[in-house]
Scaffold this motif. Sequence first.
Motif, PDB file in Angstrom:
ATOM      1  N   MET A  36       0.844  -1.155   0.000  1.00 28.08           N
ATOM      2  CA  MET A  36       0.000   0.000   0.000  1.00 28.08           C
ATOM      3  C   MET A  36       0.905   1.239   0.000  1.00 28.08           C
ATOM      4  SD  MET A  36      -3.110   1.172   2.559  1.00 28.08           S
ATOM      5  CE  MET A  36      -2.984  -0.323   3.433  1.00 28.08           C
ATOM      6  N   LYS A  37       0.457   2.297  -0.667  1.00 27.14           N
ATOM      7  CA  LYS A  37       1.211   3.531  -0.766  1.00 27.14           C
ATOM      8  C   LYS A  37       0.462   4.661  -0.079  1.00 27.14           C
ATOM      9  CE  LYS A  37       3.226   2.339  -5.213  1.00 27.14           C
ATOM     10  NZ  LYS A  37       3.454   2.788  -6.586  1.00 27.14           N
ATOM     11  N   ALA A  38       1.219   5.668   0.365  1.00 26.70           N
ATOM     12  CA  ALA A  38       0.612   6.849   0.989  1.00 26.70           C
ATOM     13  C   ALA A  38       1.327   8.091   0.488  1.00 26.70           C
ATOM     14  CB  ALA A  38       0.720   6.775   2.500  1.00 26.70           C
ATOM     15  N   LEU A  39       0.597   9.190   0.430  1.00 24.16           N
ATOM     16  CA  LEU A  39       1.140  10.486   0.020  1.00 24.16           C
ATOM     17  C   LEU A  39       0.962  11.458   1.175  1.00 24.16           C
ATOM     18  CD1 LEU A  39       2.148  12.529  -2.172  1.00 24.16           C
ATOM     19  CD2 LEU A  39      -0.265  12.895  -2.692  1.00 24.16           C
ATOM     20  N   ILE A  40       2.060  12.120   1.565  1.00 22.83           N
ATOM     21  CA  ILE A  40       2.004  13.137   2.613  1.00 22.83           C
ATOM     22  C   ILE A  40       2.419  14.458   1.984  1.00 22.83           C
ATOM     23  CG2 ILE A  40       2.860  13.908   4.842  1.00 22.83           C
ATOM     24  CD1 ILE A  40       3.499  11.020   5.531  1.00 22.83           C
ATOM     25  N   LEU A  41       1.566  15.462   2.110  1.00 21.80           N
ATOM     26  CA  LEU A  41       1.873  16.793   1.595  1.00 21.80           C
ATOM     27  C   LEU A  41       2.641  17.559   2.669  1.00 21.80           C
ATOM     28  CD1 LEU A  41      -1.632  17.594   0.082  1.00 21.80           C
ATOM     29  CD2 LEU A  41       0.377  16.701  -1.100  1.00 21.80           C
ATOM     30  N   VAL A  42       3.864  17.934   2.362  1.00 22.01           N
ATOM     31  CA  VAL A  42       4.714  18.626   3.339  1.00 22.01           C
ATOM     32  C   VAL A  42       5.285  19.897   2.724  1.00 22.01           C
ATOM     33  CG1 VAL A  42       5.312  16.654   4.763  1.00 22.01           C
ATOM     34  CG2 VAL A  42       6.635  17.107   2.727  1.00 22.01           C
ATOM     35  N   GLY A  43       4.441  20.719   2.138  1.00 22.26           N
ATOM     36  CA  GLY A  43       4.937  21.865   1.409  1.00 22.26           C
ATOM     37  C   GLY A  43       4.678  23.208   2.036  1.00 22.26           C
ATOM     38  N   GLY A  44       4.184  23.274   3.254  1.00 27.91           N
ATOM     39  CA  GLY A  44       3.839  24.560   3.839  1.00 27.91           C
ATOM     40  C   GLY A  44       5.016  25.294   4.439  1.00 27.91           C
ATOM     41  N   PHE A  45       4.814  26.586   4.703  1.00 30.93           N
ATOM     42  CA  PHE A  45       5.854  27.428   5.287  1.00 30.93           C
ATOM     43  C   PHE A  45       5.898  27.327   6.811  1.00 30.93           C
ATOM     44  CE2 PHE A  45       4.930  29.565   1.242  1.00 30.93           C
ATOM     45  CZ  PHE A  45       6.213  29.599   0.714  1.00 30.93           C
ATOM     46  N   ALA A  63       2.888   5.813  12.043  1.00 34.79           N
ATOM     47  CA  ALA A  63       1.468   5.436  12.072  1.00 34.79           C
ATOM     48  C   ALA A  63       1.064   4.768  10.761  1.00 34.79           C
ATOM     49  CB  ALA A  63       0.599   6.660  12.335  1.00 34.79           C
ATOM     50  N   LEU A  64       1.557   5.276   9.649  1.00 36.71           N
ATOM     51  CA  LEU A  64       1.251   4.662   8.357  1.00 36.71           C
ATOM     52  C   LEU A  64       1.862   3.263   8.256  1.00 36.71           C
ATOM     53  CD1 LEU A  64       1.772   7.744   6.029  1.00 36.71           C
ATOM     54  CD2 LEU A  64      -0.394   6.584   6.509  1.00 36.71           C
ATOM     55  N   LYS A  65       3.080   3.127   8.753  1.00 35.75           N
ATOM     56  CA  LYS A  65       3.739   1.822   8.742  1.00 35.75           C
ATOM     57  C   LYS A  65       2.958   0.803   9.571  1.00 35.75           C
ATOM     58  CE  LYS A  65       7.826  -0.117  10.628  1.00 35.75           C
ATOM     59  NZ  LYS A  65       9.037   0.159  11.358  1.00 35.75           N
ATOM     60  N   ALA A  66       2.399   1.263  10.694  1.00 41.93           N
ATOM     61  CA  ALA A  66       1.647   0.368  11.581  1.00 41.93           C
ATOM     62  C   ALA A  66       0.386  -0.184  10.928  1.00 41.93           C
ATOM     63  CB  ALA A  66       1.281   1.101  12.872  1.00 41.93           C
ATOM     64  N   ILE A  67      -0.168   0.528   9.943  1.00 45.20           N
ATOM     65  CA  ILE A  67      -1.379   0.023   9.277  1.00 45.20           C
ATOM     66  C   ILE A  67      -1.075  -0.663   7.952  1.00 45.20           C
ATOM     67  CG2 ILE A  67      -2.902   1.665  10.409  1.00 45.20           C
ATOM     68  CD1 ILE A  67      -2.944   3.210   7.716  1.00 45.20           C
ATOM     69  N   GLY A  68       0.224  -0.872   7.661  1.00 46.43           N
ATOM     70  CA  GLY A  68       0.582  -1.666   6.501  1.00 46.43           C
ATOM     71  C   GLY A  68       1.067  -0.913   5.286  1.00 46.43           C
ATOM     72  N   VAL A  69       1.332   0.377   5.394  1.00 49.14           N
ATOM     73  CA  VAL A  69       1.856   1.134   4.258  1.00 49.14           C
ATOM     74  C   VAL A  69       3.309   0.751   4.041  1.00 49.14           C
ATOM     75  CG1 VAL A  69       2.424   3.448   3.437  1.00 49.14           C
ATOM     76  CG2 VAL A  69       0.261   3.046   4.587  1.00 49.14           C
ATOM     77  N   THR A  70       3.665   0.447   2.807  1.00 51.53           N
ATOM     78  CA  THR A  70       5.034   0.041   2.487  1.00 51.53           C
ATOM     79  C   THR A  70       5.808   1.099   1.732  1.00 51.53           C
ATOM     80  OG1 THR A  70       4.262  -1.000   0.463  1.00 51.53           O
ATOM     81  CG2 THR A  70       4.448  -2.402   2.426  1.00 51.53           C
ATOM     82  N   GLU A  71       5.118   2.084   1.177  1.00 56.32           N
ATOM     83  CA  GLU A  71       5.798   3.159   0.446  1.00 56.32           C
ATOM     84  C   GLU A  71       5.128   4.484   0.762  1.00 56.32           C
ATOM     85  OE1 GLU A  71       6.887   4.504  -4.117  1.00 56.32           O
ATOM     86  OE2 GLU A  71       6.045   2.524  -3.733  1.00 56.32           O
ATOM     87  N   VAL A  72       5.954   5.470   1.142  1.00 50.84           N
ATOM     88  CA  VAL A  72       5.463   6.809   1.457  1.00 50.84           C
ATOM     89  C   VAL A  72       6.081   7.779   0.464  1.00 50.84           C
ATOM     90  CG1 VAL A  72       5.417   8.659   3.175  1.00 50.84           C
ATOM     91  CG2 VAL A  72       5.178   6.290   3.904  1.00 50.84           C
ATOM     92  N   PHE A 114      14.466   3.501   7.941  1.00 50.69           N
ATOM     93  CA  PHE A 114      13.022   3.240   7.902  1.00 50.69           C
ATOM     94  C   PHE A 114      12.801   1.837   7.357  1.00 50.69           C
ATOM     95  CE2 PHE A 114      13.061   7.885   7.470  1.00 50.69           C
ATOM     96  CZ  PHE A 114      12.242   8.216   8.524  1.00 50.69           C
ATOM     97  N   PHE A 115      11.705   1.246   7.738  1.00 52.45           N
ATOM     98  CA  PHE A 115      11.320  -0.021   7.179  1.00 52.45           C
ATOM     99  C   PHE A 115      10.291   0.201   6.081  1.00 52.45           C
ATOM    100  CE2 PHE A 115      13.767  -2.284  10.104  1.00 52.45           C
ATOM    101  CZ  PHE A 115      13.646  -1.673  11.337  1.00 52.45           C
ATOM    102  N   THR A 116      10.099   1.447   5.722  1.00 58.17           N
ATOM    103  CA  THR A 116       9.173   1.855   4.690  1.00 58.17           C
ATOM    104  C   THR A 116       9.952   2.632   3.642  1.00 58.17           C
ATOM    105  OG1 THR A 116       7.424   2.045   6.333  1.00 58.17           O
ATOM    106  CG2 THR A 116       7.056   3.153   4.240  1.00 58.17           C
ATOM    107  N   THR A 117       9.662   2.432   2.374  1.00 55.02           N
ATOM    108  CA  THR A 117      10.319   3.177   1.305  1.00 55.02           C
ATOM    109  C   THR A 117       9.787   4.593   1.290  1.00 55.02           C
ATOM    110  OG1 THR A 117      10.510   1.158   0.023  1.00 55.02           O
ATOM    111  CG2 THR A 117      10.787   3.222  -1.157  1.00 55.02           C
TER     112      THR A 117
END
Length: 76
Positions: free
Chosen positions: A1-10, A40-49, A69-72
Motif C-alpha cells: 500500500m502507498k501513501a502520500l504526505i503533503l509537506v509543502g507549507g511554510f 502510524a502509516l507503517k503500523a497500518i501496513g503502508v510500504t511506500e510513502v 526506515f522499514f518503509t520506502t
Amino acid sequence: MKALILVGGFGTRLRPLTLSVPKPLVEFANKPMILHQIEALKAIGVTEVVLAINYQPEARTSSFSSRPFFTTINFC
C-alpha cells in the motif's frame, strides 16, 4: 500500500519554531512530527510513502536519508 504526505507549507503558524527548521521536522515528543505520521502509516501496513515537498526540500531530504526506515520513502 502507498501513501502520500503533503509537506509543502511554510509553517507560519508555528513560528518561531519554524524559523530554523521546516514544519514537518519540528520535534514533538522528542521526534519530528513527520516521523510520527510515517510510523502510524507503517503500523497500518503502508510500504511506500511519497513526500510531496515544496518548501526547503534540501533540509527534508537530508534529514530522512540519515534515518533508517522499514518503509520506502520517495520525494517529489
